[in-house]
Design an enzyme around this catalytic site. Sequence first.
Site, PDB file in Angstrom:
ATOM      1  N   HIS A  12       0.900  -1.293   0.075  1.00 38.97           N
ATOM      2  CA  HIS A  12      -0.038   0.079  -0.025  1.00 38.97           C
ATOM      3  C   HIS A  12       0.860   1.306   0.023  1.00 38.97           C
ATOM      4  CE1 HIS A  12      -3.610  -2.470   0.517  1.00 38.97           C
ATOM      5  NE2 HIS A  12      -2.989  -2.918   1.635  1.00 38.97           N
ATOM      6  N   LYS A  40      -5.057  -9.986  -7.393  1.00 39.70           N
ATOM      7  CA  LYS A  40      -5.842  -9.320  -6.292  1.00 39.70           C
ATOM      8  C   LYS A  40      -6.777  -8.625  -6.751  1.00 39.70           C
ATOM      9  CE  LYS A  40      -5.242  -6.855  -1.989  1.00 39.70           C
ATOM     10  NZ  LYS A  40      -4.246  -6.178  -0.972  1.00 39.70           N
ATOM     11  N   GLU A  41      -8.167  -8.533  -6.271  1.00 36.84           N
ATOM     12  CA  GLU A  41      -9.132  -7.901  -6.992  1.00 36.84           C
ATOM     13  C   GLU A  41      -9.068  -6.278  -6.781  1.00 36.84           C
ATOM     14  OE1 GLU A  41     -11.894  -8.755  -8.998  1.00 36.84           O
ATOM     15  OE2 GLU A  41     -10.725 -10.466  -9.204  1.00 36.84           O
ATOM     16  N   HIS A  83      -9.111  -4.799 -10.678  1.00 33.73           N
ATOM     17  CA  HIS A  83      -8.948  -5.913 -11.458  1.00 33.73           C
ATOM     18  C   HIS A  83     -10.190  -5.683 -12.514  1.00 33.73           C
ATOM     19  CE1 HIS A  83      -9.001 -10.243 -12.918  1.00 33.73           C
ATOM     20  NE2 HIS A  83      -8.081  -9.642 -13.246  1.00 33.73           N
ATOM     21  N   HIS A 115      -3.144  -2.974   7.954  1.00 29.41           N
ATOM     22  CA  HIS A 115      -4.284  -3.347   7.015  1.00 29.41           C
ATOM     23  C   HIS A 115      -4.680  -2.155   6.573  1.00 29.41           C
ATOM     24  CE1 HIS A 115      -7.965  -5.050   5.692  1.00 29.41           C
ATOM     25  NE2 HIS A 115      -8.430  -4.268   6.524  1.00 29.41           N
ATOM     26  N   PHE A 116      -5.079  -2.052   5.168  1.00 34.92           N
ATOM     27  CA  PHE A 116      -5.836  -1.055   4.610  1.00 34.92           C
ATOM     28  C   PHE A 116      -7.177  -1.530   4.266  1.00 34.92           C
ATOM     29  CE2 PHE A 116      -7.637   1.245   1.188  1.00 34.92           C
ATOM     30  CZ  PHE A 116      -7.113   2.504   1.320  1.00 34.92           C
ATOM     31  N   ASP A 117      -8.266  -0.890   4.800  1.00 32.20           N
ATOM     32  CA  ASP A 117      -9.709  -1.292   4.667  1.00 32.20           C
ATOM     33  C   ASP A 117     -10.376  -0.652   3.695  1.00 32.20           C
ATOM     34  OD1 ASP A 117     -11.437  -2.986   6.532  1.00 32.20           O
ATOM     35  OD2 ASP A 117     -12.669  -1.460   6.138  1.00 32.20           O
TER      36      ASP A 117
HETATM   37  P1  5GP Z   1     -16.107  -2.545  -5.041  1.00 30.35           P
HETATM   38  O1  5GP Z   1     -15.901  -1.189  -5.637  1.00 30.35           O
HETATM   39  O2  5GP Z   1     -15.282  -3.407  -5.949  1.00 30.35           O
HETATM   40  O3  5GP Z   1     -17.496  -3.073  -4.929  1.00 30.35           O
HETATM   41  O4  5GP Z   1     -15.217  -2.831  -3.504  1.00 30.35           O
HETATM   42  C1  5GP Z   1     -14.038  -2.359  -3.526  1.00 30.35           C
HETATM   43  C2  5GP Z   1     -13.769  -2.604  -1.984  1.00 30.35           C
HETATM   44  O5  5GP Z   1     -12.217  -2.734  -1.699  1.00 30.35           O
HETATM   45  C3  5GP Z   1     -14.104  -1.051  -1.386  1.00 30.35           C
HETATM   46  O6  5GP Z   1     -14.765  -1.334  -0.305  1.00 30.35           O
HETATM   47  C4  5GP Z   1     -12.809  -0.384  -1.005  1.00 30.35           C
HETATM   48  O7  5GP Z   1     -12.793   0.298  -0.025  1.00 30.35           O
HETATM   49  C5  5GP Z   1     -11.977  -1.703  -0.856  1.00 30.35           C
HETATM   50  N1  5GP Z   1     -10.380  -1.490  -1.125  1.00 30.35           N
HETATM   51  C6  5GP Z   1      -9.737  -0.700  -1.754  1.00 30.35           C
HETATM   52  N2  5GP Z   1      -8.727  -0.766  -1.842  1.00 30.35           N
HETATM   53  C7  5GP Z   1      -8.521  -1.948  -1.041  1.00 30.35           C
HETATM   54  C8  5GP Z   1      -7.135  -2.573  -0.576  1.00 30.35           C
HETATM   55  O8  5GP Z   1      -6.012  -2.071  -0.758  1.00 30.35           O
HETATM   56  N3  5GP Z   1      -7.351  -3.576   0.220  1.00 30.35           N
HETATM   57  C9  5GP Z   1      -8.542  -4.077   0.593  1.00 30.35           C
HETATM   58  N4  5GP Z   1      -8.971  -5.161   1.404  1.00 30.35           N
HETATM   59  N5  5GP Z   1      -9.747  -3.530   0.415  1.00 30.35           N
HETATM   60  C10 5GP Z   1      -9.560  -2.401  -0.361  1.00 30.35           C
END
Ligand code: 5GP
Length: 120
Positions: A12, A40-41, A83, A115-117
């Site tokens: 990060h 990683k998604e 991704h 951890h990055f949330d």
């Molecule tokens: P989406 O937009 O795909 O529905 O959700 C993406 C989610 O991943 C969001 O809740 C966003 O805050 C979270 N997110 C963004 N960057 C990271 C990261 O580096 N690690 C994790 N675990 N979650 C992340």
Amino acid sequence: NLKGYTTFLTQHYDNPKSSVGKQYCDVMMKRRGLDKPACKEVNTFIHGTKNNIIAVCTASGGKDYGKGLRISLRPFTVTTCKHKGGSTRPPCKYSDNKSSRYIVIACNQDGKPVHFDESL
Ligand code: 5GP
């Protein structure tokens, strides 16, 4: 746990933002090993100093956000990589989104991010 912090930095921390040409996310996700064993998604890179990121773990840079998380008092410039496409196997293709956001992280007992949330 020192490993948690070093892993956080690998995943990060990128400051200043690396000049890797176009397709920043494609290059960086591979360079940081986040393309293995599967793509990683979602992953966010923070373009801020280590000191300023660590400060989010303290009262000077962050505040409690519940569930053991902390939110920064000031926004950081971040790039979020998402991704795209069907295959989760390398080579991984990502979209890039650079913006200014408040970061939500978890810190260990040493006051280091582990951890990055999310970012808001
Ligand atoms: P989406 O937009 O795909 O529905 O959700 C993406 C989610 O991943 C969001 O809740 C966003 O805050 C979270 N997110 C963004 N960057 C990271 C990261 O580096 N690690 C994790 N675990 N979650 C992340």
